[in-house]
Design an enzyme around this catalytic site. Structure first.
Site, PDB file in Angstrom:
ATOM      1  N   LYS A 104      12.055  31.980 -27.507  1.00  0.00           N
ATOM      2  CA  LYS A 104      11.927  30.809 -26.636  1.00  0.00           C
ATOM      3  C   LYS A 104      13.002  29.817 -27.017  1.00  0.00           C
ATOM      4  O   LYS A 104      13.444  29.788 -28.170  1.00  0.00           O
ATOM      5  CB  LYS A 104      10.550  30.145 -26.799  1.00  0.00           C
ATOM      6  CG  LYS A 104      10.163  29.285 -25.616  1.00  0.00           C
ATOM      7  CD  LYS A 104       9.608  30.146 -24.490  1.00  0.00           C
ATOM      8  CE  LYS A 104       9.191  29.335 -23.290  1.00  0.00           C
ATOM      9  NZ  LYS A 104       8.456  30.178 -22.330  1.00  0.00           N
TER      10      LYS A 104
HETATM   11  P1  NAD Z   1       8.033  23.324 -13.868  1.00  0.00           P
HETATM   12  O1  NAD Z   1       8.916  22.392 -14.614  1.00  0.00           O
HETATM   13  O2  NAD Z   1       8.600  24.063 -12.696  1.00  0.00           O
HETATM   14  O3  NAD Z   1       6.734  22.555 -13.367  1.00  0.00           O
HETATM   15  C1  NAD Z   1       5.892  21.828 -14.206  1.00  0.00           C
HETATM   16  C2  NAD Z   1       4.857  21.110 -13.369  1.00  0.00           C
HETATM   17  O4  NAD Z   1       3.943  20.442 -14.226  1.00  0.00           O
HETATM   18  C3  NAD Z   1       5.446  20.040 -12.446  1.00  0.00           C
HETATM   19  O5  NAD Z   1       4.769  20.079 -11.191  1.00  0.00           O
HETATM   20  C4  NAD Z   1       5.112  18.753 -13.171  1.00  0.00           C
HETATM   21  O6  NAD Z   1       5.038  17.639 -12.310  1.00  0.00           O
HETATM   22  C5  NAD Z   1       3.761  19.123 -13.746  1.00  0.00           C
HETATM   23  N1  NAD Z   1       3.335  18.228 -14.829  1.00  0.00           N
HETATM   24  C6  NAD Z   1       4.052  17.782 -15.874  1.00  0.00           C
HETATM   25  N2  NAD Z   1       3.318  16.937 -16.607  1.00  0.00           N
HETATM   26  C7  NAD Z   1       2.098  16.866 -16.010  1.00  0.00           C
HETATM   27  C8  NAD Z   1       0.914  16.149 -16.266  1.00  0.00           C
HETATM   28  N3  NAD Z   1       0.838  15.332 -17.325  1.00  0.00           N
HETATM   29  N4  NAD Z   1      -0.144  16.315 -15.435  1.00  0.00           N
HETATM   30  C9  NAD Z   1      -0.065  17.126 -14.360  1.00  0.00           C
HETATM   31  N5  NAD Z   1       1.036  17.825 -14.058  1.00  0.00           N
HETATM   32  C10 NAD Z   1       2.105  17.685 -14.867  1.00  0.00           C
HETATM   33  O7  NAD Z   1       7.457  24.357 -14.946  1.00  0.00           O
HETATM   34  P2  NAD Z   1       6.888  25.821 -14.695  1.00  0.00           P
HETATM   35  O8  NAD Z   1       8.015  26.787 -14.824  1.00  0.00           O
HETATM   36  O9  NAD Z   1       6.042  25.818 -13.477  1.00  0.00           O
HETATM   37  O10 NAD Z   1       5.983  26.018 -15.991  1.00  0.00           O
HETATM   38  C11 NAD Z   1       4.641  25.534 -16.066  1.00  0.00           C
HETATM   39  C12 NAD Z   1       3.905  26.232 -17.192  1.00  0.00           C
HETATM   40  O11 NAD Z   1       3.901  27.640 -16.948  1.00  0.00           O
HETATM   41  C13 NAD Z   1       4.520  26.073 -18.591  1.00  0.00           C
HETATM   42  O12 NAD Z   1       3.485  26.082 -19.538  1.00  0.00           O
HETATM   43  C14 NAD Z   1       5.366  27.327 -18.743  1.00  0.00           C
HETATM   44  O13 NAD Z   1       5.587  27.666 -20.097  1.00  0.00           O
HETATM   45  C15 NAD Z   1       4.462  28.341 -18.054  1.00  0.00           C
HETATM   46  N6  NAD Z   1       5.139  29.555 -17.569  1.00  0.00           N
HETATM   47  C16 NAD Z   1       6.216  29.492 -16.745  1.00  0.00           C
HETATM   48  C17 NAD Z   1       6.789  30.674 -16.298  1.00  0.00           C
HETATM   49  C18 NAD Z   1       7.926  30.681 -15.297  1.00  0.00           C
HETATM   50  O14 NAD Z   1       8.322  31.774 -14.859  1.00  0.00           O
HETATM   51  N7  NAD Z   1       8.471  29.556 -14.888  1.00  0.00           N
HETATM   52  C19 NAD Z   1       6.298  31.910 -16.715  1.00  0.00           C
HETATM   53  C20 NAD Z   1       5.189  31.945 -17.582  1.00  0.00           C
HETATM   54  C21 NAD Z   1       4.624  30.752 -17.987  1.00  0.00           C
END
Ligand code: NAD
Length: 409
Positions: A104
């Site tokens: 990561k």
């Molecule tokens: P992103 O940056 O695209 O989106 C994050 C979202 O969370 C946004 O809508 C943001 O406004 C919201 N957010 C942030 N702080 C917040 C709060 N305090 N309350 C409510 N909402 C809040 O990120 P992502 O890629 O969607 O990742 C989200 C989660 O999923 C992370 O934990 C990441 O590790 C995990 N994840 C992502 C992927 C991927 O392919 N992108 C794969 C597996 C896991």
């Protein structure tokens, strides 16, 4: 290490699986440790002067293949969090049986406050400084919170300048630049499919099941869309700007393209964290880690929690929810569609042969179903919850790869 360490929380899971499988404690110690950790500084020239940011790449394991994992741009990123997320990648890639290890990366910065040109400079500097540990057969980054396909395009371009043309050096790229059709939606699609499979497995109807989702970024947005397509009723959703609630169901298709949920015109606003406490069938935290903890575990009213985010539930809260009879589908299974999709993109890049989106979706759905079925089988066999079962599968595979490679000699 303090009990608040996210990395230690993951390692507790690994040790428990190791005990159940009766794995040598030295092997467990070796496979919980991070193979390599690189901490860098990133001087960023801004109008106001130079800001020096901290950047990270933690390579947790290469026992089962090149390390794989996203890059997070967020103000709360620190070494412990990156270690935890890197190790989760090791267990996730092993659970779904793709030929990768775990890694990561991150930069401690609020990505919403970076201009596009600043974001480009940060990712280019991150790539240049870490080039000696990256590559399609060493360590392959991908997007995570605060980074996206455009960020990965800049990373690929910087990598090409230094090492020549190798599109498999990074995944989650734009479809027009060696990305794979289907990758962007893959995590959310997988989360929604797992939600549907969980309802069916427990003799509940998918159609009309009520869903609450925290997060409207890459994961939350596609999760919500596919849940709606599968006939579920998304009644609450939130992002960092706040939440919306509608008992009759929110039309996700209609709001899919808004940047922030604060732009949606509605009278039914709730707080960003309130979405977690909504009464619903399925709760999907898909934003930050640690959002369900000892302070609010008692207030969760869902029957099933599907972990779209990584580590959204602390170990203490996990115990509490289990004792309340709430079924949890763990992150390493529920959001593994992302790295599964990245694996498809990587293989297409290596073969220089692209798949149709239909083939991508079918492979994703089939392999997610296999992983889901396997975790349920192991849970029944060992009479454990789904998280413990998922770790049993993953730890079994990593420990045997580690041992058979002869790393002990
Ligand atoms: P992103 O940056 O695209 O989106 C994050 C979202 O969370 C946004 O809508 C943001 O406004 C919201 N957010 C942030 N702080 C917040 C709060 N305090 N309350 C409510 N909402 C809040 O990120 P992502 O890629 O969607 O990742 C989200 C989660 O999923 C992370 O934990 C990441 O590790 C995990 N994840 C992502 C992927 C991927 O392919 N992108 C794969 C597996 C896991």
């Amino acid at each position: 290490m303090s009990s608040h360490s996210a990395y230690e929380e993951v390692n507790q899971r690994v040790r428990l699986a190791g005990e159940i499988l009766n794995i040598d404690s030295g092997v467990i110690q070796a496979i919980t440790a991070c193979e390599r950790e690189v901490v860098i500084s990133i001087p960023l020239h801004r109008e106001s002067g130079i800001d020096v940011l901290s950047g990270y790449r933690v390579q947790h394991s290469s026992a089962r293949g090149p390390r794989k994992g996203g890059i997070r741009f967020h103000q709360d990123v620190d070494l412990d969090e990156v270690r935890a997320l890197a190790s989760l990648m090791t267990w996730k890639t092993a659970l779904i049986d793709v030929p990768f290890g775990g890694a990561k990366g991150g930069v401690t910065v609020d990505s919403s406050k970076l201009l596009p040109i600043e974001k480009e400079e940060v990712i280019r500097r991150w790539t240049r400084t870490l080039i000696h540990v990256l590559g399609p057969n060493r360590d392959i980054p991908a997007p995570d919170m605060g980074t996206d396909a455009q960020t990965m395009a800049w990373l690929m371009d910087e990598f090409h300048r230094l090492e020549g043309f190798q599109p498999a050096c990074v995944t989650g790229k734009p479809v027009g630049l060696f990305g794979a059709a289907g990758r962007e939606e893959a995590t959310g699609r997988g989360v929604a499919q797992i939600a549907a499979a969980t309802l069916k497995e427990n003799d509940r109807k998918v159609k009309g099941a009520t869903v609450a989702i925290q997060g409207f970024g890459n994961v939350g947005r596609y999760t919500a869309l596919v849940c709606q397509e599968l006939g579920m009723n998304v009644i609450a959703i939130s992002d960092v700007t706040g939440g919306i609630f509608n008992k009759k169901g929110i039309d996700i298709k209609a709001i899919f393209d808004v940047k922030n949920l604060s732009e949606v015109s509605t009278d039914e606003r709730i707080g960003a964290a309130d979405v977690l406490e909504v009464e619903c069938d399925v709760l999907i935290p898909a934003a930050l880690g640690g959002v369900i903890n000892e302070s609010n575990a008692e207030k969760i009213k869902a029957e099933f929690v599907i972990e779209g985010a990584n580590q959204p539930i602390t170990n203490a809260a996990d115990q509490r929810l289990n004792s309340m009879g709430i079924m949890i589908v763990p992150d390493i299974l529920a959001n593994s569609g992302g790295v599964m999709g990245s694996y498809f993109e990587w293989t297409q890049n290596i073969q220089q042969f692209s798949w149709s989106i239909e083939k991508f979706r079918k492979e994703l759905d089939d392999r997610m179903e296999q992983a889901f079925t396997n975790v349920h089988k192991v849970a029944k066999k060992h009479k454990v919850d789904l998280r413990t079962a998922a770790f049993i599968v993953a730890v079994g595979r990593v420990s045997s790869a580690f041992s058979v490679r002869g790393s002990l000699v």
